[in-house]
Each structure stands twice: as structure tokens, then as C-alpha cells.
Design a protein around this motif. Sequence first.
Motif, PDB file in Angstrom:
ATOM      1  N   LEU A 311       0.853  -1.184   0.000  1.00 37.27           N
ATOM      2  CA  LEU A 311       0.000   0.000   0.000  1.00 37.27           C
ATOM      3  C   LEU A 311       0.888   1.233   0.000  1.00 37.27           C
ATOM      4  N   ILE A 312       0.577   2.159  -0.909  1.00 42.84           N
ATOM      5  CA  ILE A 312       1.308   3.437  -0.930  1.00 42.84           C
ATOM      6  C   ILE A 312       0.627   4.370   0.073  1.00 42.84           C
ATOM      7  N   THR A 313       1.359   4.777   1.088  1.00 42.09           N
ATOM      8  CA  THR A 313       0.745   5.595   2.145  1.00 42.09           C
ATOM      9  C   THR A 313       1.201   7.048   2.097  1.00 42.09           C
ATOM     10  N   TYR A 314       2.220   7.322   1.265  1.00 43.95           N
ATOM     11  CA  TYR A 314       2.697   8.699   1.078  1.00 43.95           C
ATOM     12  C   TYR A 314       3.293   8.831  -0.296  1.00 43.95           C
ATOM     13  N   PRO A 315       2.983   9.897  -1.045  1.00 41.14           N
ATOM     14  CA  PRO A 315       2.039  10.948  -0.686  1.00 41.14           C
ATOM     15  C   PRO A 315       0.584  10.487  -0.840  1.00 41.14           C
ATOM     16  N   GLN A 316      -0.313  11.346  -0.446  1.00 43.82           N
ATOM     17  CA  GLN A 316      -1.730  11.081  -0.644  1.00 43.82           C
ATOM     18  C   GLN A 316      -2.036  11.149  -2.142  1.00 43.82           C
ATOM     19  N   SER A 317      -2.905  10.285  -2.608  1.00 40.75           N
ATOM     20  CA  SER A 317      -3.270  10.302  -4.023  1.00 40.75           C
ATOM     21  C   SER A 317      -3.768  11.682  -4.434  1.00 40.75           C
ATOM     22  N   THR A 321       3.378  17.744  -7.304  1.00 42.97           N
ATOM     23  CA  THR A 321       4.807  17.735  -7.013  1.00 42.97           C
ATOM     24  C   THR A 321       5.538  18.464  -8.143  1.00 42.97           C
ATOM     25  N   PRO A 322       6.661  19.144  -7.844  1.00 42.75           N
ATOM     26  CA  PRO A 322       7.347  19.886  -8.909  1.00 42.75           C
ATOM     27  C   PRO A 322       7.958  18.951  -9.954  1.00 42.75           C
ATOM     28  N   THR A 323       7.789  19.290 -11.195  1.00 38.78           N
ATOM     29  CA  THR A 323       8.363  18.521 -12.306  1.00 38.78           C
ATOM     30  C   THR A 323       9.890  18.450 -12.163  1.00 38.78           C
ATOM     31  N   GLY A 324      10.425  17.257 -12.425  1.00 35.41           N
ATOM     32  CA  GLY A 324      11.883  17.099 -12.464  1.00 35.41           C
ATOM     33  C   GLY A 324      12.559  17.029 -11.108  1.00 35.41           C
ATOM     34  N   GLN A 325      11.785  16.996 -10.058  1.00 40.15           N
ATOM     35  CA  GLN A 325      12.396  16.897  -8.718  1.00 40.15           C
ATOM     36  C   GLN A 325      12.022  15.569  -8.066  1.00 40.15           C
ATOM     37  N   ALA A 326      13.008  14.987  -7.384  1.00 37.59           N
ATOM     38  CA  ALA A 326      12.751  13.695  -6.739  1.00 37.59           C
ATOM     39  C   ALA A 326      11.748  13.860  -5.592  1.00 37.59           C
ATOM     40  N   THR A 327      10.765  12.987  -5.557  1.00 37.92           N
ATOM     41  CA  THR A 327       9.775  12.981  -4.473  1.00 37.92           C
ATOM     42  C   THR A 327       9.747  11.591  -3.867  1.00 37.92           C
ATOM     43  N   GLU A 328       9.737  11.526  -2.558  1.00 39.89           N
ATOM     44  CA  GLU A 328       9.674  10.207  -1.924  1.00 39.89           C
ATOM     45  C   GLU A 328       8.265   9.630  -2.006  1.00 39.89           C
ATOM     46  N   VAL A 329       8.208   8.374  -2.409  1.00 41.61           N
ATOM     47  CA  VAL A 329       6.973   7.584  -2.355  1.00 41.61           C
ATOM     48  C   VAL A 329       7.253   6.488  -1.350  1.00 41.61           C
ATOM     49  N   ARG A 330       6.328   6.251  -0.419  1.00 46.57           N
ATOM     50  CA  ARG A 330       6.594   5.206   0.564  1.00 46.57           C
ATOM     51  C   ARG A 330       5.296   4.517   0.992  1.00 46.57           C
ATOM     52  N   GLY A 331       5.478   3.421   1.676  1.00 45.23           N
ATOM     53  CA  GLY A 331       4.318   2.666   2.136  1.00 45.23           C
ATOM     54  C   GLY A 331       4.764   1.400   2.830  1.00 45.23           C
ATOM     55  N   HIS A 332       3.895   0.397   2.803  1.00 43.89           N
ATOM     56  CA  HIS A 332       4.187  -0.865   3.486  1.00 43.89           C
ATOM     57  C   HIS A 332       3.920  -2.041   2.549  1.00 43.89           C
ATOM     58  N   ALA A 333       4.638  -3.116   2.816  1.00 42.35           N
ATOM     59  CA  ALA A 333       4.420  -4.355   2.066  1.00 42.35           C
ATOM     60  C   ALA A 333       4.330  -5.502   3.058  1.00 42.35           C
ATOM     61  N   TRP A 334       3.490  -6.488   2.761  1.00 43.82           N
ATOM     62  CA  TRP A 334       3.316  -7.625   3.665  1.00 43.82           C
ATOM     63  C   TRP A 334       2.877  -8.844   2.867  1.00 43.82           C
ATOM     64  N   TRP A 367       4.247  -5.556   8.764  1.00 40.88           N
ATOM     65  CA  TRP A 367       4.476  -5.018   7.419  1.00 40.88           C
ATOM     66  C   TRP A 367       5.823  -4.332   7.383  1.00 40.88           C
ATOM     67  N   GLN A 368       6.396  -4.251   6.174  1.00 42.11           N
ATOM     68  CA  GLN A 368       7.739  -3.715   5.988  1.00 42.11           C
ATOM     69  C   GLN A 368       7.648  -2.416   5.200  1.00 42.11           C
ATOM     70  N   ARG A 369       8.417  -1.442   5.670  1.00 43.33           N
ATOM     71  CA  ARG A 369       8.420  -0.120   5.029  1.00 43.33           C
ATOM     72  C   ARG A 369       9.177  -0.154   3.699  1.00 43.33           C
ATOM     73  N   PHE A 370       8.592   0.411   2.656  1.00 47.14           N
ATOM     74  CA  PHE A 370       9.354   0.614   1.419  1.00 47.14           C
ATOM     75  C   PHE A 370       9.405   2.098   1.097  1.00 47.14           C
ATOM     76  N   ARG A 371      10.473   2.475   0.419  1.00 48.53           N
ATOM     77  CA  ARG A 371      10.652   3.859  -0.036  1.00 48.53           C
ATOM     78  C   ARG A 371      11.289   3.852  -1.412  1.00 48.53           C
ATOM     79  N   ALA A 372      10.864   4.819  -2.225  1.00 49.84           N
ATOM     80  CA  ALA A 372      11.500   5.018  -3.531  1.00 49.84           C
ATOM     81  C   ALA A 372      11.378   6.488  -3.871  1.00 49.84           C
ATOM     82  N   ASP A 373      12.409   7.011  -4.533  1.00 51.73           N
ATOM     83  CA  ASP A 373      12.312   8.387  -5.033  1.00 51.73           C
ATOM     84  C   ASP A 373      11.820   8.335  -6.467  1.00 51.73           C
ATOM     85  N   VAL A 374      10.802   9.097  -6.758  1.00 52.47           N
ATOM     86  CA  VAL A 374      10.350   9.170  -8.151  1.00 52.47           C
ATOM     87  C   VAL A 374      10.493  10.615  -8.638  1.00 52.47           C
TER      88      VAL A 374
END
Length: 421
Positions: A311-317, A321-334, A367-374
Motif C-alpha cells: 500500500l502506498i501511504t505517502y504521498p496522498q493520491s 509535485t514539482p516537475t523534475g524533482q525527486a519525491t519520496e513515495v513510501r508505504g508498506h508491504a506484507w 508489514w515492511q516499510r518501502f521507499r523510492a524516489d520518483v
Amino acid sequence: MTDKISKDDVIDIDTADEPVRRTFLKTTGLTALGAYVGMSIPFEGNLMALAQGMSEEDIMASKDGLILMSDRPLNAETPAHLLDSDVTPYEHFFVRNNGLVPDHALDMDAEGWTLTIDGEVDTPLELSLANLKEQFEVITQRLVLECGGNGRAYYNPGASGNQWTTGAVGCAEWTGVRLSDVLNAAGVKDSAVYTAHYGNDPHLSGDPEKDAISRGAPIEKAMAEGSMIAWEMNGEPIPAVHGFPLRVVIPGYPGSASQKFLTRIWLRDQVHDGAKMTGYSYRVPAYPIAPGTEVPEEDMVILTEMPVKSLITYPQSGTQTPTGQATEVRGHAWAGNGDVAAMDVSIDFGQTWIKATLESAKNKFTWQRFRADVTLPQAGYYEVWARATDLNGVEQPPVVPGWNPRGYGNNMQHRIAMIAT
Ligand SMILES: Nc1nc2c(c(=O)[nH]1)N[C@H]1C(S)=C(S)[C@@H](COP(=O)(O)O)O[C@H]1N2
Ligand SMILES: [Mo]
């Protein structure tokens, strides 16, 4: 707030429907109290949950941001962005009831509570809460609880039942004892094949002969790591709606195996056939079927391990976000079978995937936290998809998996919208 108005102080209102009448009286009681003493009653998060003597309606007021599915029985799910913390707090923990919340729980009254262990055991036990706390090693585990019908809303044709989207899931810190320790103390006979769990929540009809729900687990699962009897949720006595004073937690299985208001565990020499164990309840076809197909009852099998999910818990759907800048996407996996092996996200509808970091599990079945910069390359509309992979290499599907009559086990990849500005 210990003062409260008892049922006797409130005028009896005569309706044919006993369950409705009961709730009305209790609500009147609390509301009237505020009016009498000319003060406001604190309706903030945990406070109300832990205050003594709430009504079933007060439960929703004690929750924060949950979406009501039905008020009778009380069912409510959590929007994804409110599930961002590693441990889901009380106010964001989903609610699933098949019957009514019993009065003793609403009153947080555990006086004289006992748990019976009987059936295929050498020595039947009757344990008080104090016995449980004293006689067995006390453990604390973070365990995901997910309703078997989470994701039902996406089945087509639609399946009857609560139209859960993604929010019938939470991960709390449960304190209690290993189910195996308690069952071993009673002595598990070779003839034991299944557990049967009982609670004392009234059936919606008010018929005392009927159980709201009584499910169980194969004896191997009951004896396995993770399965427990809990009396604390997040370091507090289990709140009324989550099963005060005692519940089973069978992690990795549909939430329905985790009996609340627990009074008895009966070891059986056959698969349990209690309320909502048979027919189409928490069962799926034994073979793949076309959407909308009718399946004979005898071809339905019990839903056991829940599939890998995230489940993606951040950011909210819908977040900009500014174009061309890295934004963290995070959530949990189980995953129902244990740890998650890998986590990936996509911003191009699954054409390419970005590896996410995945935190190791604090204990099995958390559940395990995941993070990725998009980085969104140009202005416009994007979807972020999330895909977890379990230890067997099984991935979440991009579409709703195997249609089944009651809409269980939907582990489709979660998606959120992101707008690059
Ligand atoms: N006694 C009792 N236990 C129960 C239920 C119930 O209705 N009564 N519902 C089950 C179902 S279907 C789920 S998904 C979980 C929900 O737990 P929660 O309300 O604490 O989130 O409790 C399970 N245990
Ligand atoms: Mo459930």
C-alpha cells in the motif's frame, strides 16, 4: 471521565428491534451526560476509546478519518494516506464487526472474564486474564490484520459484502501470549486438527443462540510462530471495538480468524464448521472460474494465507509535485506467508519499474516499510503503482486477480495519482 449514566437512568424506549433500542439508550446516556453537567465530553482519538462506557456510535467519533461502510454492524476502513505510520494507531485502525460490540467491552469491564480451552486436549483449562499473564511468557509482536474482503470493491461483477477498497488493513503492536504455549499447557491431542474460536459479541438478530462469527485455523497454523492471544493493542488494553479484553491474532490469515472478545478455543477433530466457516463465507472456488460464474458450495475451499500485498501511504493520491524533482513515495508491504522479498514502483503504468528500498521485518508477519524516489519528467498526470514480491517470487498482479463469488483476496497493485506541476 468515570461518571456515567446507567441504562436505568434513561427512559426506556419501546421498539421492536432490541439491538437498535440498546444502542439508542446508550447514546442517549452519553449525550445526556454532557447536557446535565454542562461540559463537553472529550471526543479526541484514544481518549474516548479508553474512556469507560462508550456506545457503539461513539466508536466512530473516537476514530479519525475512517470511512464508514455500515453502522450496523459497525464497519469502517482507513484511507491509504492515514496508514503511513509503522504501527497503526487506534484512531486509524479499521473496524470490522459481524455482530454487535458487547456491553462488557463498551464498558471496558473484564471482571470475571475467563478463557476456556477444551476439546481435543489432555486437560481442559479455564484461564483468567491474570492466569494468562502469569503462567505464560508475555510477548509483543507487530502483526498485520487484513480483512479477507479487503479490495472487494474492485471485483466485476461486484461481490456482495462491505465494499472495502484498500483500507481494511492495519498493523498494530499486540501484547499477549503465544497460542502454542497455551494450547501446549492444555496438551494438544493427536486428534486435534482445527481450532474453533468463540467470542461473546451478540448476533445482529439478538438471538443468543446464534454466534456472530466463529472461525478457526488448522492446528499447525495455530501452533506456528506469530499466532497469539492478545490483551494489549499498542501498549493499551485492547479497545472495545477491537475485542476487549482478549482476542486471537492469527497473522497472515484473513482477519476473520482473529476472534475478538475471546471466550473459548475449542480444539476440534475436524475442520471447524462454526458461523462463517462454511458455504461461501471466507471461501474461494477450488478452481479458476469466469467472472460471475455460480459455483456449487461443495467446490468452495477455505481462504487461508493472504496473498502478498502493498500500500502506498505517502504521498496522498492526487498530490502535486514539482516537475523534475525527486519525491519520496513510501508505504508498506506484507505477505501472508512471511517476509516480503522485493518492492518496486512504476510511474509509467508498469512499463518500467524502479527498485524501492525495503526495510527488514521487525518480526514475522509485520508489514515492511518501502521507499523510492520518483521524478516526474514533465508536467501532467501520473500514476504511481506499487508491486511487492514474496519469498516465493510471487508478485502482486496489475489487475484484479481471480474473480470469486464473495470478492476475497484482491491483492492488485495499489495505485495513486500524482500531478507534476
Ligand atoms: N468476535 C468477533 N471477532 C471478530 C469479528 C467479529 O465480528 N466478531 N470480525 C472478524 C473480522 S471479519 C475481521 S477482518 C477482524 C477485524 O478486526 P478489527 O475490527 O479489530 O479491525 O476481526 C475478526 N474477529
Ligand atoms: Mo474480515
